[in-house]
Design an enzyme around this catalytic site. Sequence first.
Site, mmCIF file in Angstrom:
data_model
loop_
_atom_site.group_PDB
_atom_site.id
_atom_site.type_symbol
_atom_site.label_atom_id
_atom_site.label_comp_id
_atom_site.label_asym_id
_atom_site.label_seq_id
_atom_site.Cartn_x
_atom_site.Cartn_y
_atom_site.Cartn_z
ATOM 1 N N ASP A 208 0.722 -0.828 0.139
ATOM 2 C CA ASP A 208 0.134 0.139 0.137
ATOM 3 C C ASP A 208 1.069 1.385 0.062
ATOM 4 O O ASP A 208 1.901 0.630 0.554
ATOM 5 C CB ASP A 208 -1.008 -0.153 0.817
ATOM 6 C CG ASP A 208 -2.287 1.165 1.232
ATOM 7 O OD1 ASP A 208 -3.717 0.720 0.756
ATOM 8 O OD2 ASP A 208 -2.048 2.479 1.164
ATOM 9 N N ILE A 209 1.040 2.102 -0.857
ATOM 10 C CA ILE A 209 1.368 3.264 -0.834
ATOM 11 C C ILE A 209 1.518 4.114 0.370
ATOM 12 O O ILE A 209 2.365 5.001 0.664
ATOM 13 C CB ILE A 209 1.226 4.364 -2.203
ATOM 14 C CG1 ILE A 209 1.678 5.618 -2.973
ATOM 15 C CG2 ILE A 209 -0.770 5.586 -1.575
ATOM 16 C CD1 ILE A 209 2.123 5.737 -3.881
ATOM 17 N N ASN B 140 -12.849 -3.855 1.957
ATOM 18 C CA ASN B 140 -13.928 -2.508 2.650
ATOM 19 C C ASN B 140 -14.576 -2.415 0.914
ATOM 20 O O ASN B 140 -14.247 -2.952 -0.050
ATOM 21 C CB ASN B 140 -13.364 -0.999 2.272
ATOM 22 C CG ASN B 140 -12.515 -1.233 3.688
ATOM 23 O OD1 ASN B 140 -12.597 -1.477 4.728
ATOM 24 N ND2 ASN B 140 -11.179 -0.441 3.313
ATOM 25 N N VAL C 68 -10.954 2.737 -3.699
ATOM 26 C CA VAL C 68 -10.790 2.802 -4.729
ATOM 27 C C VAL C 68 -11.633 1.304 -5.122
ATOM 28 O O VAL C 68 -11.876 0.233 -4.666
ATOM 29 C CB VAL C 68 -8.945 2.162 -5.155
ATOM 30 C CG1 VAL C 68 -8.650 0.961 -6.559
ATOM 31 C CG2 VAL C 68 -8.356 2.662 -4.328
ATOM 32 N N HIS D 193 -9.924 -5.164 -3.566
ATOM 33 C CA HIS D 193 -8.723 -5.787 -3.177
ATOM 34 C C HIS D 193 -8.773 -6.050 -1.484
ATOM 35 O O HIS D 193 -9.980 -5.601 -0.918
ATOM 36 C CB HIS D 193 -8.240 -4.088 -2.690
ATOM 37 C CG HIS D 193 -8.362 -3.087 -2.580
ATOM 38 N ND1 HIS D 193 -9.006 -2.243 -3.140
ATOM 39 C CD2 HIS D 193 -8.376 -2.947 -0.898
ATOM 40 C CE1 HIS D 193 -9.803 -1.002 -2.209
ATOM 41 N NE2 HIS D 193 -8.644 -1.847 -1.245
ATOM 42 N N HIS E 154 -6.789 -5.826 1.762
ATOM 43 C CA HIS E 154 -5.542 -5.293 2.673
ATOM 44 C C HIS E 154 -5.605 -6.509 3.368
ATOM 45 O O HIS E 154 -6.231 -6.738 4.638
ATOM 46 C CB HIS E 154 -6.330 -3.750 3.704
ATOM 47 C CG HIS E 154 -6.949 -2.949 2.658
ATOM 48 N ND1 HIS E 154 -6.099 -1.933 2.823
ATOM 49 C CD2 HIS E 154 -8.012 -2.528 2.619
ATOM 50 C CE1 HIS E 154 -6.889 -1.062 2.110
ATOM 51 N NE2 HIS E 154 -8.206 -1.517 1.644
HETATM 52 P P1 AMP Z 1 -10.086 1.107 0.137
HETATM 53 O O1 AMP Z 1 -9.899 2.292 0.934
HETATM 54 O O2 AMP Z 1 -9.976 -0.386 0.983
HETATM 55 O O3 AMP Z 1 -10.423 1.461 -1.326
HETATM 56 O O4 AMP Z 1 -8.299 0.966 0.051
HETATM 57 C C1 AMP Z 1 -7.453 1.681 -1.597
HETATM 58 C C2 AMP Z 1 -5.890 1.458 -0.548
HETATM 59 O O5 AMP Z 1 -4.505 2.051 -1.836
HETATM 60 C C3 AMP Z 1 -5.485 2.200 0.202
HETATM 61 O O6 AMP Z 1 -4.676 2.093 1.731
HETATM 62 C C4 AMP Z 1 -4.739 3.204 -0.404
HETATM 63 O O7 AMP Z 1 -3.356 3.557 0.563
HETATM 64 C C5 AMP Z 1 -4.539 2.771 -1.884
HETATM 65 N N1 AMP Z 1 -3.688 3.292 -2.444
HETATM 66 C C6 AMP Z 1 -4.301 3.745 -3.349
HETATM 67 N N2 AMP Z 1 -3.262 4.493 -4.918
HETATM 68 C C7 AMP Z 1 -2.029 3.706 -4.537
HETATM 69 C C8 AMP Z 1 -1.331 3.478 -5.316
HETATM 70 N N3 AMP Z 1 -0.463 3.850 -6.471
HETATM 71 N N4 AMP Z 1 -0.528 2.448 -4.946
HETATM 72 C C9 AMP Z 1 -0.700 1.343 -3.386
HETATM 73 N N5 AMP Z 1 -1.610 1.200 -2.974
HETATM 74 C C10 AMP Z 1 -2.546 3.110 -3.015
#
Ligand code: AMP
Length: 121
Positions: free
Chosen positions: A29-30, A86, A95, A99, A101
Amino acid sequence: MASIFSRIIAGEIPGKFVYKDELVSAFWDISPRRKVHILIVPNKEIPTVSDVTAEDEAMLGRMFTAARKIAEDLGIADSGYRLIVNCKEHGGQEVYHIHMHLVGGEPVGPFLPKYNPKSEE
Ligand code: AMP
């Protein structure tokens, strides 16, 4: 338009990969919330858990076996970890490409605060 995760999986934007096979990919995760914070993402772009079908069951199962392997590879299998998915607005999904986590490497903390209906009045 392709999701940001599809673009990472396609190599169009950078990702720090820890796992990849024909069904799922996993990368850091970024913006990590814990010492270890990996995202396990189907290669096929499915927006939310509400969109999965029986055809996706092999991929959904693979997300868990990938999680198990990644936890072993990162040395956190014995100490444990939390898997979080989520879904949509109330689930806090940001996003819209399914996915999981995988968070750990240290105590993750309490699950959710106890439900208190009075706090909504
Ligand atoms: P969610 O709230 O479950 O949709 O989680 C989305 C996750 O994607 C968050 O923890 C962000 O930090 C992560 N995220 C967003 N953009 C990137 C990226 N370019 N590379 C890696 N993780 C990302």
